[in-house]
Design a protein around this motif. Structure first.
Motif, short mmCIF file in Angstrom:
data_model
loop_
_atom_site.label_atom_id
_atom_site.label_comp_id
_atom_site.label_asym_id
_atom_site.label_seq_id
_atom_site.Cartn_x
_atom_site.Cartn_y
_atom_site.Cartn_z
N ILE A 636 0.81 -1.22 0.00
CA ILE A 636 0.00 0.00 0.00
C ILE A 636 0.85 1.28 0.00
CG2 ILE A 636 -1.69 1.33 1.31
CD1 ILE A 636 -2.90 -0.97 -0.14
N THR A 663 -6.98 1.50 -2.71
CA THR A 663 -8.25 1.36 -2.00
C THR A 663 -8.89 0.01 -2.25
OG1 THR A 663 -9.48 2.39 -3.83
CG2 THR A 663 -8.67 3.84 -2.08
N GLU A 666 -6.76 -2.54 0.09
CA GLU A 666 -7.12 -2.38 1.50
C GLU A 666 -8.30 -1.42 1.61
OE1 GLU A 666 -4.14 -1.33 4.31
OE2 GLU A 666 -2.83 -3.02 3.78
N ASN A 668 -10.22 -0.80 3.91
CA ASN A 668 -10.37 -0.15 5.21
C ASN A 668 -9.22 0.78 5.53
OD1 ASN A 668 -8.45 -2.12 5.47
ND2 ASN A 668 -9.12 -2.82 7.49
N ASN A 669 -8.40 1.13 4.55
CA ASN A 669 -7.24 1.98 4.79
C ASN A 669 -7.64 3.45 4.72
OD1 ASN A 669 -4.75 3.57 4.12
ND2 ASN A 669 -3.81 1.55 4.34
N ALA A 672 -5.34 5.75 2.40
CA ALA A 672 -5.51 5.50 0.97
C ALA A 672 -6.75 6.22 0.45
CB ALA A 672 -5.62 4.00 0.70
N TRP A 673 -7.86 6.12 1.20
CA TRP A 673 -9.08 6.81 0.77
C TRP A 673 -8.91 8.33 0.84
CZ3 TRP A 673 -12.59 4.67 -1.99
CH2 TRP A 673 -12.90 3.31 -1.84
N GLN A 699 -14.15 4.53 7.75
CA GLN A 699 -13.12 3.62 8.23
C GLN A 699 -12.42 4.18 9.46
OE1 GLN A 699 -13.05 0.69 7.15
NE2 GLN A 699 -14.35 1.01 5.37
N THR A 741 2.74 0.46 11.77
CA THR A 741 1.93 0.94 10.65
C THR A 741 2.50 0.58 9.30
OG1 THR A 741 3.08 3.03 10.56
CG2 THR A 741 1.17 2.91 12.02
N MET A 746 2.14 6.06 6.11
CA MET A 746 0.83 5.70 6.60
C MET A 746 0.42 6.53 7.81
SD MET A 746 0.03 3.44 4.50
CE MET A 746 -1.39 2.67 5.23
N TYR A 758 -3.00 10.43 12.55
CA TYR A 758 -2.20 9.86 11.47
C TYR A 758 -1.05 10.76 11.06
CZ TYR A 758 -5.58 6.17 10.91
OH TYR A 758 -6.38 5.08 11.14
#
Length: 984
Positions: A636, A663, A666, A668-669, A672-673, A699, A741, A746, A758
């Motif tokens: 990812i 996306t 993963e 649920n990342n 990424a979204w 998420q 992570t 990430m 994050y």
């Protein structure tokens, strides 16, 4: 069949009732029966009357038909209306009875949807549902076959059309004044317009008022929109169910955590109206385009809720329109834009019911008319609705104008008192809208995988060629590892090429690599136009050939099995990452690069790419990220960074592919979204951006809920210092929590209120932060978010970004803003310390670091604080303060550097045994550090071990010890203890 057949062409649909099974009537010996077939309000025919013993099947073999066209029976009728089969029993004649008496045994329905999916015939065994009082057996069934001479839709029409289904489930917490036992009985109605093949009004009129006390069962079947025309049980659509939905999957209103308790109570204890009715709509290609356009333009879609009461009929037995009262006029506003998200086929929404005001509706939705006043859609009403059709859709009078009821006038009332009860009760309704095919198609994962695997195509081809070689010849080495004779090698090469050409694999491999070569020409060679000069072309081809051969050799070296090195590294992957980042912190980029090159793992290549982002070598960085993908196609962080770099270089299609692929890998990342949303926003793809941000928030909420559920309660007796010390002892792995992570990328993105969790750690130079446009967009969204929480999270993130880019004045301004909002945040004080440290103001840096460590709360990163504060103590000669700081650093995240500096502090404190132990630990982690060898030489000199001192000194020189003060100290001590001139 011809694919260009027009919709208007009539196609006969044949329904054949083959037999009835286990039919039982009022007689015990036999049953005289016939079956009637109906569709769309029309009787298609009756079968012959057959008297058959009760233990025998009734072979009706009855065929009837209707024509599907744009006339009486349309494709939309086929979509949402079943064929109704009614079995009648003929009772024996009684005395003085002129005609035979019939009674209904039961009803069955046949779903015609397979015809819209391209089937020309299908068979079905359907259950015969008994009417109340019927003697029919519960196991009674009918065997039916449906046939058309040609498909109702051509391949092209079927590909371009769609089937939409609206399911109105249940309205909860309805006004308390509603009473199931009211007289006259009430009808509960929901209605909405849908611009499909033609403008239609979808009417749901069979709502049933229920008292509270228990939840609606799940799963439960969806019903046909035919109301009382069907026997109990026959209204069920086979195979369609309403399942329990997790609240985090819901759209609309009342989806927050704080609404959970209210909904749980309303759905168990309060009054509700249940429809559970599904209305399917066939949409042709024009309808699909129209629906998509209208959703994009209008966004909010009104659904009107109302209660209808029928008063006494007139003397003629008919109900006049002015004797029907509509009350409790409410409306919900569904946001249908999520149906335009790529790949989305379904919206399951919870929507608040508001009092209906025409002015509000016109403000929210353009070109919309209230259903009770509608006069233009009377022809679209279900013929099965009888009374309710007149109630809701008032028929035009002879002048073409709409007649009005007593309760609904053409003028909007000043106050909708009854409708206000919906708001007072917090009434809401659950509605689902689904389409068979997404209105906005999404690229399938395999296509995205193929597009993002361009980096690994050379490796793939090499592996396939190797497999082919091994199939032909076996191993490439003789027993004992001896290579083949050169002549035999040449023979095998020629045979292999011949086999590849003969089988066609050579051409296939060449085609497989073509895209990679084209990309190399464009991106590596920076060539996008054709050559006009043959000599330039030849020179370019030679250059390209050399590059490709080098790439081939590098790839083959990775694919071919390698012998293990005798001196394999003893450091773990996590340790190597930690040491590399620590070297970056000290701006020792050469050492950092050395650590990054120790392992060939995707996470290491990704970190190495981020390192090149730090040094602004974007081309090399992209090669590293692509190398990570060639090892692990689903990595990812590398997918995201390839997307970021593609956008920076103007390759927007590639960027979108990388983000979308991430996306898919993963779902649920959060990051990424979020990055996908930021990218779409910059490309003015606002619907896709909205989808991505919605998914990121969903998420993220799931992550926060899980963290909240798993967080242990802290006793009031526990002292803050005790908790903090426990964290220091056990909360982090030797390489630090950020390793969990997967990479520092990430941990960076701030899109909404809680994205600050994050954000990048202070000691980490994330690759994303060296993509200024993307980083600043993320921070801007944090600032613009209406629920972003404290402003300090934004300014802290912005300060980190400025500091990483060396913009000290801007970083200081942001930190001042952050402190204004949150004076106690240890991360702010830690960053203040880093700012002062990088500016050379060690006095204020020390003050900030000490304040951070004295805080009740831990900073998000303490390793860099320990390193820098301890270094300040060493520079000032405060070794008694430096020692405990480095001890804690070694306990939490040991490295060569932490052990070295602990050893220095102990040496200066004359604690030679502890100093040697610390330096030995440092040497075990990195035996190429010249400073470690230098101090080991000092310790050996002080303890009288001349030979070891000489060896350590030689290693220090071999590793290129540059620190003059340390060299002079060694020389002085050697002379003082009588070991002579250090000429070894």
């Amino acid at each position: 069949m011809e694919n260009h057949r027009e919709f208007g062409r009539a196609v006969p649909v044949q329904i054949t009732v083959l037999s009835g099974n286990h039919l039982r009537g009022s007689r015990t010996d036999s049953c005289l029966s016939f079956v009637r077939v109906e569709f769309n309000g029309c009787v298609l025919g009756d079968s012959q009357k057959l008297d058959v013993p009760v233990d025998k099947d009734v072979v009706y073999s009855f065929t009837c038909s209707f024509e599907c066209s744009e006339g009486a029976h349309t494709l939309d009728d086929v979509a949402h209306k079943p064929v109704i089969l009614t079995v009648f029993e003929i009772l024996p004649k009684e005395k003085k009875q002129k005609e035979e008496k019939t009674t209904v045994l039961g009803q069955a329905v046949v779903d015609l949807l397979p015809l819209l999916r391209g089937q020309c015939s299908f068979s079905s065994t359907v259950l015969l549902h008994a009417v109340p009082g019927s003697p029919a057996d519960v196991a009674s069934t009918l065997d039916v076959m449906v046939h058309v001479p040609e498909p109702l839709l051509s391949d092209a029409q079927r590909s371009d059309s769609n089937v939409l289904m609206v399911t109105v489930e249940t309205a909860y917490s309805v006004p308390d004044v509603w009473n199931p036992a009211s007289t006259p009985p009430s009808h509960y109605i929901a209605a909405l317009q849908m611009p499909v093949s033609k403008e239609q009004v979808l009417l749901f009129s069979n709502g049933v008022l229920k008292m509270g006390g228990e939840k609606e069962p799940v799963p439960r079947s969806k019903k046909w929109p035919l109301g009382s025309l069907l026997a109990p049980g026959a209204e069920v659509i086979q195979g369609l169910y309403i399942d329990a939905e997790p609240t985090d999957m819901d759209h609309g209103d009342l989806t927050d955590i704080e609404d959970k308790d209210f909904r749980a109570d309303a759905e168990c204890n309060q009054k509700r109206v249940s429809w559970d009715t599904a209305r399917r709509c066939f949409i042709d290609a024009g309808g699909v385009a129209c629906l998509s356009r209208r959703i994009a333009e209008c966004r909010l879609w009104p659904v009107e809720i109302m209660k209808a009461i029928q008063t006494a009929p007139t003397k003629g037995g008919k109900t006049r329109q002015d004797e029907v009262q509509i009350s409790f006029h409410g409306v919900v506003y569904m946001d249908l834009v999520p149906l335009l998200y790529p790949g989305v086929r379904r919206i399951h929404g919870v929507y608040r019911i508001y009092p209906f005001y025409e002015s509000d509706l016109l403000n929210k939705v353009s070109e919309y008319q209230s259903h009770p006043h509608e006069t233009n859609h009377a022809s679209n009403q279900d013929q099965s609705l009888d009374l309710l059709t007149d109630v809701v859709f008032l028929q035009p009078d002879s002048q073409g104008k709409c007649a009005q009821t007593d309760s609904v006038s053409g003028l909007e009332p000043q106050l909708n008192t009854e409708g206000q009860m919906y708001a007072d009760s917090r009434s809401y309704i659950i509605i689902e809208i689904a389409v068979e095919k997404p209105l906005a198609p999404k690229r399938p994962p395999e296509e995205l995988n193929k597009m993002t695997n361009k980096c690994s195509q050379i490796a793939s081809v090499a592996a396939q060629v190797l497999d082919q070689y091994q199939q032909l010849f076996g191993a490439a080495f003789l027993p004992g590892g001896r290579p083949l004779d050169p002549v035999l090698q040449e023979q095998r090469k020629n045979q292999l090429l011949g086999e590849l050409n003969y089988s066609g694999k050579y051409f296939a491999f060449k085609e497989q690599m073509k895209y990679s070569v084209v990309r190399i020409v464009r991106e590596k060679m920076l060539r996008t136009e054709a050559f006009s000069d043959p000599e330039q072309l030849q020179a370019f081809l030679s250059q390209l050939y050399v590059f490709l051969v080098d790439e081939m050799h590098a790839t083959l070296n990775k694919v071919m099995p390698q012998k293990k090195k005798k001196n394999s590294p003893v450091l773990s992957c996590a340790q190597l990452k930690h040491f590399a980042r620590e070297a970056e912190l000290n701006t020792d980029y050469q050492l950092a690069a050395q650590y990054y090159q120790e392992r060939s793992e995707p996470s290491h290549w990704c970190d190495y790419g981020a390192f090149h982002m730090l040094t602004a070598d974007h081309l090399k960085a992209e090669e590293c990220f692509q190398q990570a993908l060639s090892i692990q196609q689903t990595h990812i962080p590398s997918l995201l960074m390839c997307g970021v770099l593609s956008e920076m270089n103007g390759r927007y299609e590639d960027a979108e592919t990388f983000f979308e692929r991430a996306t898919c890998v993963e779902p649920n990342n959060v990051v990424a979204w979020a990055l996908f949303g930021i990218f779409c926003q910059t490309q003015e793809k606002f619907i896709e951006a909205e989808m991505a941000f919605r998914e990121a928030n969903k998420q993220l909420n799931a992550v926060l809920q899980n963290e909240s559920a798993s967080r242990p309660e802290i006793s009031s007796e526990t002292q803050p210092g005790q908790k903090k010390e426990q964290n220091d002892e056990s909360s982090e792995t030797p390489a630090g929590n950020t390793e969990e992570t997967g990479d520092r990328l990430m941990s960076f993105c701030s899109v909404t209120k809680t994205f600050h969790s994050y954000l990048i750690k202070p000691e980490v130079n994330a690759g994303l932060c060296w993509c200024p446009q993307m980083a600043q967009r993320a921070l801007a969204l944090e600032l613009l978010s209406p629920d972003r929480g404290t402003i300090s999270s934004y300014h802290l993130a912005l300060a980190k970004l400025h500091l990483l880019r060396g913009e000290h004045d801007s970083a200081e301004a942001s930190l001042k803003e952050a402190l204004t909002d949150n004076f106690q945040n240890p991360d702010i004080w830690a960053l203040w310390g880093h700012l002062h440290y990088e500016k050379g103001d060690y006095f204020h840096a020390q003050s900030c670091y000490e304040r951070t460590l004295d805080s009740v709360l831990d900073a998000s990163d303490t390793h860099s604080i320990y390193l820098r504060l301890g270094s300040i103590y060493l520079q000032k000669g405060e070794y008694e303060k430096a020692k405990p700081v480095f001890l804690r650093a070694c306990k939490r995240s040991p490295s060569c550097l932490t052990w070295l500096r602990l050893g220095i502090a102990c040496y200066r404190l004359e604690e030679l045994t502890e100093a040697e132990e610390a330096l030995t630990e440092a040497n075990a982690l990195n035996n190429r550090n010249p400073e470690v060898w230098g101090y080991l030489s000092l310790v050996c000199l002080r303890t009288g071990r001349k030979l070891e001192a000489e060896q350590s000194y030689k290693y220090a020189l071999k590793m290129n010890l540059q620190e003059e003060s340390l060299l002079e100290e060694i020389h002085e001590l050697q002379s003082r203890v009588g070991f002579g001139n250090p000429s070894f």
